[in-house]
Enzyme design. Structure first.
Site, PDB file in Angstrom:
ATOM      1  N   GLN A 180       0.815  -1.219   0.000  1.00 38.97           N
ATOM      2  CA  GLN A 180       0.000   0.000   0.000  1.00 38.97           C
ATOM      3  C   GLN A 180       0.849   1.270   0.000  1.00 38.97           C
ATOM      4  O   GLN A 180       0.370   2.333  -0.384  1.00 38.97           O
ATOM      5  CB  GLN A 180      -0.924   0.006   1.218  1.00 38.97           C
ATOM      6  CG  GLN A 180      -2.016  -1.038   1.194  1.00 38.97           C
ATOM      7  CD  GLN A 180      -3.070  -0.778   0.132  1.00 38.97           C
ATOM      8  OE1 GLN A 180      -3.342   0.363  -0.234  1.00 38.97           O
ATOM      9  NE2 GLN A 180      -3.671  -1.841  -0.373  1.00 38.97           N
ATOM     10  N   CYS A 326     -18.538  -9.327   4.470  1.00 39.34           N
ATOM     11  CA  CYS A 326     -19.812  -9.904   4.019  1.00 39.34           C
ATOM     12  C   CYS A 326     -19.794 -10.228   2.530  1.00 39.34           C
ATOM     13  O   CYS A 326     -20.309 -11.250   2.096  1.00 39.34           O
ATOM     14  CB  CYS A 326     -20.958  -8.936   4.301  1.00 39.34           C
ATOM     15  SG  CYS A 326     -21.266  -8.634   6.048  1.00 39.34           S
TER      16      CYS A 326
END
Length: 394
Positions: A180, A326
């Site tokens: 990153q 999720c």
């Protein structure tokens, strides 16, 4: 939708047109194998070494300490497994942190099946690994310490120089996952004092499927892939020339404008953070406010689900990501958010918006306009929010 906004740059970035242009001839014209001795092969070899030199200059190292890989995950695997297997006579203790990318966490988990012991360092509420925590955990039989340079979810930048120095006091090799960080902030391997560093091109407007691993001279790690003599006999396999060229072009572009780009992106980031915290009640920023990647905005919004936020934003033409897993088929919230102390119900309502140099002030305005409306609508359907309002009113 023609006016879509992309705010998921921590996941991947758009390949810049200049990078595509640099890569194209190596698919159709200069397509030789770099190991071949004829002209086609020599052209390809020169392109590979030119890109290696570009990356080495940005990292402040020599080209013979740069090895091309297939991605950041491969680089992480090679660094940790290679160093661990080479140092078994010293010990089988490895240290990492609780907020690492799964490329590191799952690599360490796999090593436990081979008899290695892993210590997972805790962090502060801002996600920072404190040097004192490493000093307390490190042992004479510690062989590898792997702490990421900047977190992919909450953007926190770690004190790598101090952490690497502690590892070296005990004769352990230090690896940092800088996937990153590279291309977003200055990364100087000599100043950091690291032995190994992982990176991936698609995080700084290069192509997917190409990464690199810096290995300091003298750092003893095992070969990861066996076969041919490529990458100085340490990583076999025919080089992916077009993608290596793309990595070189992308890192050169990122380095040329890094200071100016970081300042502009950081200004947009701060305006977005301030605007969202002001306009949306019961919202918190995740990660350190100052020691933070320029483009990272990670907030938790109470009484809404992260997945619902993503769907609503996508329908509004805004691409983002959630701290909840999720969408990956799991009901568990982000391990990073849990590690910094967030309860499940708040971690489930997290949202990550990550900017790049290709975003604009108009994009920020759109988020500040759309997201509060979305949250108001979703909370209006939430029984938890209704209960919270009732309690507030007495």
């Amino acid at each position: 939708m023609s006016n879509r906004i992309y705010l998921d740059n921590a996941a991947t970035t758009r390949v810049k047109p200049e990078v595509v242009a640099a890569m194209t001839p190596f698919f159709t014209e200069m397509y030789g194998n770099p190991s071949s001795v004829h002209g086609f092969g020599r052209e390809a070899r020169k392109a590979v070494e030119d890109s290696r030199g570009k990356l080495a200059r940005v990292l402040n190292t020599s080209p013979d300490e740069v090895y091309f890989t297939g991605c950041g995950t491969e680089s992480d695997n090679w660094a940790i497994k290679g160093a661990a297997s080479r140092s078994v006579k010293k010990g089988k203790h490895i240290i990492t942190s609780a907020v690492e990318h799964h490329a590191v966490l799952h690599t360490c988990e796999a090593l436990t099946k081979q008899g290695f012991e892993i210590t997972y360092l805790p962090t502060t509420e801002q996600g920072i690994v404190q040097p004192s925590a490493l000093a307390s955990a490190i042992r004479p039989d510690t062989t590898v310490v792997s702490i990421m340079m900047a977190n992919n979810e909450i953007g926190t930048i770690q004190p790598i120089t101090e952490l690497a120095a502690i590892a070296h006091e005990y004769g352990a090799l230090f690896h940092t996952d800088a996937v990153q960080a590279v291309g977003a902030i200055p990364v100087d391997v000599k100043a950091l004092g690291v032995d190994m560093l992982s990176l991936s091109a698609h995080k700084f407007h290069g192509p997917k499927g190409i990464g690199a691993l810096y290995i300091k001279k003298g750092a003893r790690i095992d070969t990861f892939m066996h076969g041919g003599a490529q990458e100085r006999e340490r990583r076999a396999g025919t080089e992916n020339v077009p993608y290596i060229v793309g990595l070189g072009a992308a890192i050169e572009l990122a380095a040329a404008n890094m200071e100016e780009t970081a300042r502009r992106v950081q200004d947009m980031r701060d305006r977005m953070i301030d605007g969202l915290l002001e306009r949306i009640p019961d919202t918190r920023l995740n990660g350190d406010r100052e020691q933070r990647l320029p483009g990272n905005v990670n907030i938790s919004i109470r009484y809404v689900e992260g997945e619902s936020l993503l769907i609503a934003l996508d329908l509004a033409g805004i691409a983002a990501s959630s701290g909840s897993a999720c969408t990956s088929g799991s009901l568990d919230p982000s391990h990073v958010l849990l590690a910094i102390g967030l309860p499940h119900e708040i971690a489930h309502g997290s949202l990550r918006l990550t900017l790049s140099d290709e975003n604009t002030e108009a994009d920020v305005d759109r988020v500040l306009d759309e997201l509060p409306r979305i949250v108001t609508r979703l909370r209006g359907m939430s029984p938890l929010y209704a209960d919270a309002i009732a309690l507030t009113r007495g």
